[in-house]
Design a protein around this motif. Structure first.
Motif: not given
Length: 328
Positions: A188-193, A319-328
């Motif tokens: 699982e990635p930490d962050r996505v763009r 237009g910003e990076a998203v921390d994956l933990a915030t979507t789970q």
């Protein structure tokens, strides 16, 4: 096992129904919103019973399970209906329109006591299984990866994959494979763009480019309806690399498939005899139904894949990076 099929979609007619039969099971019923269409396809494919509505098929007491290749936005409704009928479900990917829906659907099917499996057929091909082994066991300190699935979707302005109301888009249709394989190989990635294009002004992404960020690695992914056909992935590590072409649904599936990798200066190409990955998928599904085990691509796996997809869409929107933990 006796399967019913909800829809006369191409993926069912050309791939999954033959795969069910190759795996030694039966397709005994098929449904369409048009009784005439259902009758025609049933006759063409030598299917015993046809129905002019999905609800009618779910009332067929001779069925054990259903395969659902409906548009993405309808997976939740008809998987729940099948669960209510006591039928185990093999549902096309993506299982749901977002992670929340996938999570709720998985809970619903667990409560109903039925097996739910997402139909990511490439996960059941021996070359995918072997590629995962090589990355896990032989590549040291992975630093980068790339995955793409793209094809030209032209001349079909009414295609369901271009319909926002049906949860279309290149990421939902083919990019979900690139997301899946990167997660399978790297975790699982930490962050996505991500950045998207809508070149048809249709309300969905027709092209997406994204990045997965890990503690010590980055991975690139792309998907498109606008560019030439390509499907491959590559992993780069400090002591070597691995590459797979024709990665997900190769056009020459009847020919031997291969993976190529280099470890500590030694390059190897492993070749695999032709295999029907749709049949392998069905065999896994039936085994899980009979044994009570959870499928490899169960609802939990679908939730994780959709969480990454949700984050990619959020990044493209903001237009910003998203921390994956915030979507789970």
């Amino acid at each position: 096992m006796r399967f019913g099929v909800l829809s006369t979609a191409n993926i069912g007619r050309k791939a999954v129904i033959p795969g069910i039969r190759t795996a030694g099971h039966e397709v005994t019923a098929i449904a369409s919103r048009s009784a005439e269409r259902a009758d025609t396809v049933a006759a063409d494919l030598d299917i015993e019973r046809s129905y002019g509505s999905y609800r009618e098929l779910l009332g067929d007491e001779a069925l054990d399970a259903v395969y659902i290749p409906l548009p993405n936005a309808h997976h939740d409704e008809w998987t729940r209906a099948a669960a209510d009928a006591g039928l185990d479900v093999l549902c096309e990917k993506p299982l749901a329109v977002d992670a929340d829906e996938a999570r709720a659907l998985g809970d619903y099917c667990d409560d109903a006591g039925i097996t739910l499996m997402e139909a990511f057929m490439y996960r059941y091909h021996p070359k995918t299984e072997r590629a995962a082994e090589v990355v896990a066991d032989e590549l040291e300190n992975v630093r980068g990866a790339f995955a793409t699935f793209q094809f030209p979707l032209r001349g079909r302005p009414d295609d369901i994959r271009l319909d926002a109301d049906l949860a279309g888009g290149s990421l939902m249709d083919v990019g979900c494979y690139a997301v899946s394989v990167l997660r399978t190989l790297l975790g699982e990635p930490d962050r996505v763009r991500a950045r998207t294009l809508d070149t048809r002004d249709c309300g969905v992404d027709t092209h997406l480019a994204g990045t997965f960020e890990y503690g010590g690695a980055t991975a690139q992914l792309s998907c498109s309806f606008d560019t030439c056909a390509e499907q491959r992935y590559r992993v780069e590590a400090e002591n070597g690399w691995l590459e797979v072409d024709g990665a997900f649904n190769p056009s020459d599936a009847g020919e031997p498939q291969s993976i190529t990798y280099q470890v500590d200066g030694r390059q190897v190409t492993e070749t695999f005899d032709p295999v029907d990955q749709y049949a392998e998928q069905v065999r896994h599904f039936v085994d899980c139904v009979e044994s009570g085990r959870r499928p490899r691509t169960d609802a939990d796996e679908a939730v994780a894949n959709m969480a990454a997809i949700d984050a990619l869409y959020e990044s493209a929107d903001t237009g910003e990076a998203v921390d994956l933990a915030t979507t789970q």
